[in-house]
Structures are given as C-alpha cells and as structure tokens.
Design a protein around this motif. Structure first.
Motif, PDB file in Angstrom:
ATOM      1  N   GLU A  55     -44.865 -84.012  38.235  1.00 21.67           N
ATOM      2  CA  GLU A  55     -45.942 -84.856  37.691  1.00 21.67           C
ATOM      3  C   GLU A  55     -47.307 -84.182  37.761  1.00 21.67           C
ATOM      4  OE1 GLU A  55     -47.925 -89.264  38.502  1.00 21.67           O
ATOM      5  OE2 GLU A  55     -45.964 -88.784  39.369  1.00 21.67           O
ATOM      6  N   LYS A  56     -47.616 -83.531  38.899  1.00 29.54           N
ATOM      7  CA  LYS A  56     -48.928 -82.901  39.046  1.00 29.54           C
ATOM      8  C   LYS A  56     -49.090 -81.754  38.056  1.00 29.54           C
ATOM      9  CE  LYS A  56     -51.849 -80.359  42.297  1.00 29.54           C
ATOM     10  NZ  LYS A  56     -51.926 -79.718  43.639  1.00 29.54           N
ATOM     11  N   ALA A  57     -48.056 -80.929  37.915  1.00 27.59           N
ATOM     12  CA  ALA A  57     -48.138 -79.794  36.992  1.00 27.59           C
ATOM     13  C   ALA A  57     -48.288 -80.276  35.561  1.00 27.59           C
ATOM     14  CB  ALA A  57     -46.894 -78.923  37.133  1.00 27.59           C
ATOM     15  N   GLN A  58     -47.527 -81.313  35.176  1.00 28.52           N
ATOM     16  CA  GLN A  58     -47.622 -81.839  33.818  1.00 28.52           C
ATOM     17  C   GLN A  58     -49.010 -82.405  33.554  1.00 28.52           C
ATOM     18  OE1 GLN A  58     -44.925 -81.806  31.348  1.00 28.52           O
ATOM     19  NE2 GLN A  58     -46.853 -81.999  30.240  1.00 28.52           N
ATOM     20  N   SER A  59     -49.593 -83.061  34.551  1.00 32.37           N
ATOM     21  CA  SER A  59     -50.928 -83.622  34.398  1.00 32.37           C
ATOM     22  C   SER A  59     -51.966 -82.522  34.185  1.00 32.37           C
ATOM     23  CB  SER A  59     -51.284 -84.453  35.635  1.00 32.37           C
ATOM     24  OG  SER A  59     -52.604 -84.932  35.556  1.00 32.37           O
ATOM     25  N   GLU A  60     -51.837 -81.422  34.936  1.00 33.71           N
ATOM     26  CA  GLU A  60     -52.778 -80.307  34.779  1.00 33.71           C
ATOM     27  C   GLU A  60     -52.693 -79.700  33.385  1.00 33.71           C
ATOM     28  OE1 GLU A  60     -52.876 -78.814  39.460  1.00 33.71           O
ATOM     29  OE2 GLU A  60     -51.644 -77.746  37.972  1.00 33.71           O
TER      30      GLU A  60
ATOM     31  N   LYS B 225     -53.038 -73.083  31.520  1.00 37.06           N
ATOM     32  CA  LYS B 225     -51.922 -72.880  30.598  1.00 37.06           C
ATOM     33  C   LYS B 225     -50.608 -72.865  31.379  1.00 37.06           C
ATOM     34  CE  LYS B 225     -54.535 -70.268  27.146  1.00 37.06           C
ATOM     35  NZ  LYS B 225     -54.636 -68.977  26.397  1.00 37.06           N
ATOM     36  N   PRO B 226     -49.474 -73.093  30.703  1.00 40.65           N
ATOM     37  CA  PRO B 226     -48.185 -73.033  31.399  1.00 40.65           C
ATOM     38  C   PRO B 226     -47.981 -71.670  32.049  1.00 40.65           C
ATOM     39  CG  PRO B 226     -47.918 -73.977  29.206  1.00 40.65           C
ATOM     40  CD  PRO B 226     -49.312 -73.460  29.277  1.00 40.65           C
ATOM     41  N   SER B 227     -47.487 -71.686  33.259  1.00 39.41           N
ATOM     42  CA  SER B 227     -47.302 -70.454  34.018  1.00 39.41           C
ATOM     43  C   SER B 227     -46.116 -69.655  33.488  1.00 39.41           C
ATOM     44  CB  SER B 227     -47.086 -70.791  35.488  1.00 39.41           C
ATOM     45  OG  SER B 227     -46.758 -69.619  36.215  1.00 39.41           O
TER      46      SER B 227
END
Length: 340
Positions: free
Chosen positions: A96-101, A108-110
């Motif tokens: 959830e946190k990564a998607q929110s960022e 950008k996606p890592s």
C-alpha cells in the motif's frame, strides 16, 4: 473452481524439472541460469504446489481455491518480490505505501527490489499461515537485490519461522552475495533440446517456418524466442542487420527501443568475436554467414563490447532515443571497419 483459460500450459522441459524439484526436500531453492529458460515460470510452479490444497507429485491441482488465489494474485500466504516495474508489468499488487508513493508521483517504479519490500516480506514470514499450508516467498530476479536488501533477507533465509519456503530465481546468480547462495539449494535450469522447443513454439502460435529463426535470434532460449515473435520482430530483418551496421544505417534499428538495439548489437558483437577466434556464431545461422562482415580486429570488437555494456546502463532513459540509435549505428560502423 477452474483456472483461468488464459493460463498457458507449462513447457515439457519445465514440467520435468518441476517434478524433480518437488521430490526433494529443502526450505530454499535458487533457480539459476541465463535468461529465457523459464526461471520465473518454474518458481511459480513450485510455490503453487507448495500451497495447493490437493498437490500431486507433478505439481498443483490447478483447481482448488489456493490455485485460483495465486492465479488472481491475491493469495494470503504467498509473497512475490520483484522490482516494482516488473510487479506492475505482471499485474502483481504493490504494498500500500509503495503504491501510494507511485500514485502521488513522489518517485518512479524501482528497477531494483527495494529494501522496504524485503522488510515487509520478512514481517510476512513471521505471521501465521492463513490457509494452513505454510507460506512461500518468491524472489525474481534475485540479482536485483542490492547488498542492503540481500542482507535484510539473510537471517530469515537461514532460519525461516514456521513452515516458510523460499524460491529465488536468477538470471545472473554470480551477482548474488555468496552468503545468499550458500543458504539455498541450487538448481541449474535445463537447456531444452531444439526438438522440444520447436513444436512448443509452434503451439504458442509461432509459424513453423519461422520458429527456427526466432530460436537462432534468441540464442536458443525458448522464452526469449517467443517474446521476440510476440513483439513483432522479423527474422528476415535480423539477417540484414550486420550489413546495415557495416553501412552505419540507423534505420535498421528504428523498430527497436535503445535497450533492444543495444542487445541486438551485443549479439552481433558476440558473433563477430566468435568468428574472429574460429568459433561458430550463436545468433546468426550458417546461411547468414555471408552477411557477416569480415571480422574486425579483436581489440576493436572488445572496445565496442565495453562501449555497448556502458550504454546499456542508461538505455532505459536516453536523452533522445533517435539520436542514441544514430550514435549506436555510427559506433557499430566504426568498429566493423576497424582492422587494427
């Protein structure tokens, strides 16, 4: 409950490896080998069988609610760790946190497996199994863990809590920390025979008269051959690439992204180096040999190879893709005309 109709049949060489691995004990596997041999597919088959409600010696039943949950990427006892860009491409949900960022455009996606994701995976292993069949963690490609991420996994990999099993799949296992490799049972991916690969490619929709050309272009890697076909690549244009680069003709690269163009030129450079030392080319058929320019000096080819490796590091973010392709063609022409 039946599995989705879009789920492809497992190639026979992967099915054989799956049966052998399932017959062995171990809480952590490292599947290793070059790209295009099916590491991710085999890793998924292992976790499907481990978590299946009615597993057999040959894998999961593909009918139970556990298998369905994996198909729709919602299994509570499976943690898949990939670079965010690959997670998104394959339809796997992010934390959830990564998607929110990402949604807030904070970053950008890592392209690496982030240490935050690994810490969340470690926390996942410490929770009770939701379905009572144990838990599984799949890491792919494992070489995309940096040292910090890999170290966050070490202790859990060595002493997993409860019934947790790991499968790490890698296309460059030599890049993994020795401490990671030493904590896993190793399996080197089998290289299928051409007699197996050709009918499989045809069954996937590749025209029979083109299947061998796609295999040659991909270096006899079936997954890569299928991906080339699905991308619209034409084997006929591949045979014309050496002469086009001898002329410095950038239009021969126009259908490719900079990353794809660099990969194609690396294959050409590889074959010229092979021919230069008296070996057979890998990516061009013997019938295409007249199209190969006379081998330039090995020193020039080695320099070109290093320049291509350097360019590959920034190929995903070129300042101007068109200019980069023109520069690559000019660089190729210079290398191919060098005789000292």
């Amino acid at each position: 409950m039946t599995p989705p109709a879009t789920r492809p049949a497992l190639p026979p060489w992967l099915a054989a490896q799956r049966s052998r691995l399932l017959a062995q004990q171990g809480h952590a596997w490292l599947l290793q080998g070059p790209s295009g041999l099916g590491q991710f597919a085999l890793a998924m088959e292992l976790v499907r069988a481990w978590l299946c409600e009615s597993p057999t010696a040959h894998g999961a039943c593909n009918l139970c609610s556990s298998c369905h949950a994996i198909d729709v990427h919602t299994h509570a006892d499976l943690c898949v760790l990939m670079p965010e860009i690959d997670m998104l491409a394959r339809g796997w949900p992010l934390h959830e946190k990564a998607q929110s960022e990402l949604d807030d455009k904070k970053r950008k996606p890592s392209r690496e497996i982030r240490v935050d994701a690994m810490r969340q995976a470690v926390e996942f292993t410490q929770r009770t199994s939701a379905r009572g069949r144990g838990k599984a963690v799949l890491v792919y490609p494992a070489e995309q863990m940096n040292a910090i991420t890999a170290n966050a996994l070490l202790k859990t990999l060595e002493e997993p809590p409860g019934e947790v099993r790991f499968v790490l799949a890698s296309e460059a296992a030599h890049q993994l920390l020795p401490t990671i490799r030493s904590r896993c049972l190793g399996h080197t991916m089998a290289w299928p025979a051409q007699a197996e690969m050709l009918p499989w490619l045809v069954a996937q929709g590749v025209p029979a008269d083109l299947a061998e050309g796609f295999l040659r272009t991909s270096g006899a890697r079936p997954d890569d051959a299928l991906a080339l076909f699905q991308s619209g690549h034409q084997p006929q244009s591949w045979a014309q690439l050496p002469q086009a680069m001898l002329r410095g003709d950038a239009s021969a690269l126009a259908a490719w992204s900079p990353a794809q163009a660099i990969e194609a030129l690396q294959k050409l450079c590889h074959d010229l180096l092979a021919v230069g030392v008296g070996a057979a080319p890998r990516y061009f058929s013997p019938a295409d040999l007249p199209a190969l320019p006379a081998a330039p000096a090995l020193g020039a080819l080695t320099q070109w190879s290093r320049a291509l490796s350097s360019a590959a590091r920034t190929a995903e973010h070129p300042f101007n893709a068109g200019l980069m392709l023109e520069a690559l063609a000019a660089q190729a022409r210079k290398a191919l005309h060098s005789r000292h």
